[in-house]
Motif scaffolding. Structure first.
Motif, short mmCIF file in Angstrom:
data_model
loop_
_atom_site.label_atom_id
_atom_site.label_comp_id
_atom_site.label_asym_id
_atom_site.label_seq_id
_atom_site.Cartn_x
_atom_site.Cartn_y
_atom_site.Cartn_z
N VAL A 134 0.85 -1.20 0.00
CA VAL A 134 0.00 0.00 0.00
C VAL A 134 0.89 1.25 0.00
N THR A 135 0.28 2.38 -0.34
CA THR A 135 0.97 3.67 -0.18
C THR A 135 0.53 4.30 1.14
N VAL A 136 1.45 5.04 1.75
CA VAL A 136 1.23 5.58 3.10
C VAL A 136 1.67 7.05 3.15
N ASN A 137 0.91 7.88 3.83
CA ASN A 137 1.21 9.31 3.97
C ASN A 137 2.01 9.56 5.26
N PRO A 138 3.13 10.29 5.18
CA PRO A 138 4.04 10.41 6.33
C PRO A 138 3.82 11.63 7.23
N TYR A 139 2.80 12.45 6.96
CA TYR A 139 2.71 13.74 7.67
C TYR A 139 2.65 13.59 9.19
N MET A 140 2.08 12.50 9.69
CA MET A 140 1.95 12.32 11.14
C MET A 140 3.18 11.64 11.76
N GLY A 141 4.18 11.32 10.95
CA GLY A 141 5.41 10.74 11.48
C GLY A 141 5.35 9.24 11.65
N SER A 142 6.39 8.69 12.28
CA SER A 142 6.57 7.24 12.31
C SER A 142 5.46 6.49 13.05
N GLY A 158 4.51 -5.04 1.69
CA GLY A 158 5.37 -3.87 1.53
C GLY A 158 4.60 -2.57 1.61
N ILE A 159 5.33 -1.46 1.84
CA ILE A 159 4.68 -0.14 1.78
C ILE A 159 5.53 0.82 0.95
N PHE A 160 4.88 1.82 0.40
CA PHE A 160 5.56 2.91 -0.29
C PHE A 160 5.12 4.20 0.39
N ILE A 161 6.08 4.86 1.03
CA ILE A 161 5.78 6.10 1.75
C ILE A 161 5.86 7.28 0.78
N LEU A 162 4.87 8.16 0.82
CA LEU A 162 4.91 9.36 -0.03
C LEU A 162 6.13 10.18 0.36
N ILE B 173 7.95 15.42 11.35
CA ILE B 173 7.82 16.21 10.12
C ILE B 173 7.22 17.58 10.44
N GLN B 174 6.17 17.59 11.24
CA GLN B 174 5.42 18.83 11.45
C GLN B 174 6.21 19.91 12.19
N ASP B 175 7.19 19.52 12.99
CA ASP B 175 7.93 20.51 13.78
C ASP B 175 9.29 20.88 13.20
N LEU B 176 9.61 20.38 12.02
CA LEU B 176 10.84 20.81 11.35
C LEU B 176 10.74 22.32 11.11
#
Lengths: 310, 310
Positions: A134-142, A158-162, B173-176
């Motif tokens: 799947v694809t995953v959005n990283p804005y919220m962090g790990s 597997g994943i694909f991080i934007l 990410i948000q606090d960079l």
């Protein structure tokens, strides 16, 4: 391991291209609309059966030449529970044809919420989708990525991080410069950290990255930065990325990227390039021809750059 | 207009709290599990009917005291098409009870893909969800938000863009710091730009922001930066935000924020604070009591800070 399996398929098919299943209403041939919807707008069952037939016919025409398909979930979610049911059947069909499925979901949430998503997309209950990646959005962090990784370990996915997306406004947030690096480069570092312990026999982690084909220089720099990371590259065709720009997205081993095209394949029958040879009834054959052309074009540039994996 | 309608409800109920409908498996009372699943794990129909009964009973116990509910779609999507069907029925029921529905979807994608999501969540076809508002992820930039805004204008809806989320790793990410401002402050500026033309009679735009209750200082600074923006504040209770920290998330008019609690309400019957007065059969009554306590606590601190809107 996901990446090893993906690479095996790529090499045996000699094809780095995957087909984006983005069945927007405008891309469905008129004869299918007439068949299912008649003179009215159709009801939800007609709409989703039409969607299903369209996708299945595309799969029938490409399953033996591409390593994977990438369904864009929004075009199914658009029709709610009935749309999702169609997607479930499409994924089941693709699996039967031994196609890998990368669900383009761009989800990102935390803790048990993220786990709930992972259970649907990676689970093997009768009701879950059981995709390969799947694809995953990283804005919220790990926090929002690790539950997916845990599920990958459990279910061999597997994943694909934007990282750097292909759209124009991706620069607004992703290209901000923070402490000498762009935001997307910080995300790239996160991808390295999250994926470094999960490198397969072929040298690639199951934690991959989405890197848009429309930003050549950024793509090449990311390639150098992320040696062990597989790239999922959107933007080919309709969004403007061309084969001659993409060799730099591959490593010297001729691997490291899968190139996605959606409208350029599933809507090939509508394009200037194909519409004289294929009518709307032949949208499947047109899709197949478009895949073969895309495959050959990308392979040609890889060969010119000494990057053929076979 | 979405925000005007939301504020009218808040004032008439004298309540800034909304109920997060996050029905994870662990939060469902045992007696419901026994009723639906018996001695086995249940099939998908049993599971989703159980989910539905749980949510409906929560709604029956809170609909007349809260302005809105916030279903977390992942807990329905977990069960695929059948889960989504349960969500559709829950939303229909909430609507009948005149509750507003804010779907926590955190979607973010571009162009026609984003439109497809917007059509499901905001559309009024028989199969669409017709929510009042959704949450949106900003990582891909304004391309991924504008289609939602266009649909808001068409259907009289609202959005809450993730600015600063409540989870620990949101800082990654948000606090960079980019050009003197943190990434989430750049996103906040994007929220201002995207929302400035859509301010309602009460002074708030239908383009809102998600601002985690767990980062007091950041929340207060964002309040000053985003005068006309309604905040959706997660993190209350289970994640650690407390009422005494939240007055700074409100403007001087006593408005500007809705505070969400999920586990603290729908799982109140499991908490130390409530489990002596409420058994598992009374999970609805416990949820109601928890809402009233939360409402009173938040209002008390607002009153202490001279910020009561009524």
């Amino acid at each position: 391991m996901f990446t090893d399996k993906l690479i095996d398929r790529i090499i045996s098919l000699r094809n780095h291209c995957i087909v984006g299943i983005d069945p927007s209403y405008n891309i469905i041939p008129d004869f299918l609309k007439e068949k299912y919807l008649g003179r009215n707008d159709g009801n939800i069952d007609d709409l989703t059966e039409m969607l299903y037939e369209f996708c299945i016919h595309i799969i029938d025409n490409v399953y033996d030449i591409v390593p994977a398909i990438k369904p864009q979930i929004a075009f199914f979610e658009k029709y709610g529970s009935k749309g999702l049911k169609a997607l479930e059947e499409v994924c089941r069909y693709a699996k039967k044809k031994e196609l890998m499925v990368i669900a383009d979901i761009k989800r990102g949430d935390i803790g048990s919420t993220c786990e709930a998503y992972a259970e649907y997309y990676f689970g093997n209950d009768e009701w879950s989708l059981d995709c390969d990646a799947v694809t995953v959005n990283p804005y919220m962090g790990s926090d929002s990525i690790i539950p997916f990784i845990d599920k990958c370990l459990e279910q061999d996915k597997g994943i694909f991080i934007l990282v750097k997306t292909s759209n124009k406004s991706s620069i607004e947030i992703q290209d901000l410069i923070c402490e000498g690096k762009k935001v997307y480069e910080h995300v790239a570092d996160l991808v390295i950290n999250l994926g470094k312990d999960y490198v397969g026999q072929r040298g690639y982690s199951f934690v991959g990255a989405v890197v848009g084909g429309t930003f050549k220089e950024e793509g090449e720099n990311l390639r150098k930065r992320l040696k062990n990371c597989y790239f999922l590259v959107p933007g080919y065709g309709a969004q403007g990325a061309v084969a001659s720009d993409l060799s730099g997205y591959f490593n010297q081993d001729g691997l490291g990227a899968i190139i996605n095209s959606s409208r350029g394949i599933i809507g090939a029958y509508q394009l200037e390039k194909y519409r004289y040879d294929f009518d709307q009834m032949s949208y499947g054959a047109a899709a197949r021809k478009a895949v073969l052309d895309m495959r050959d074009e990308i392979n040609m540039y890889l060969e010119l750059n000494g990057k053929l994996a076979w």
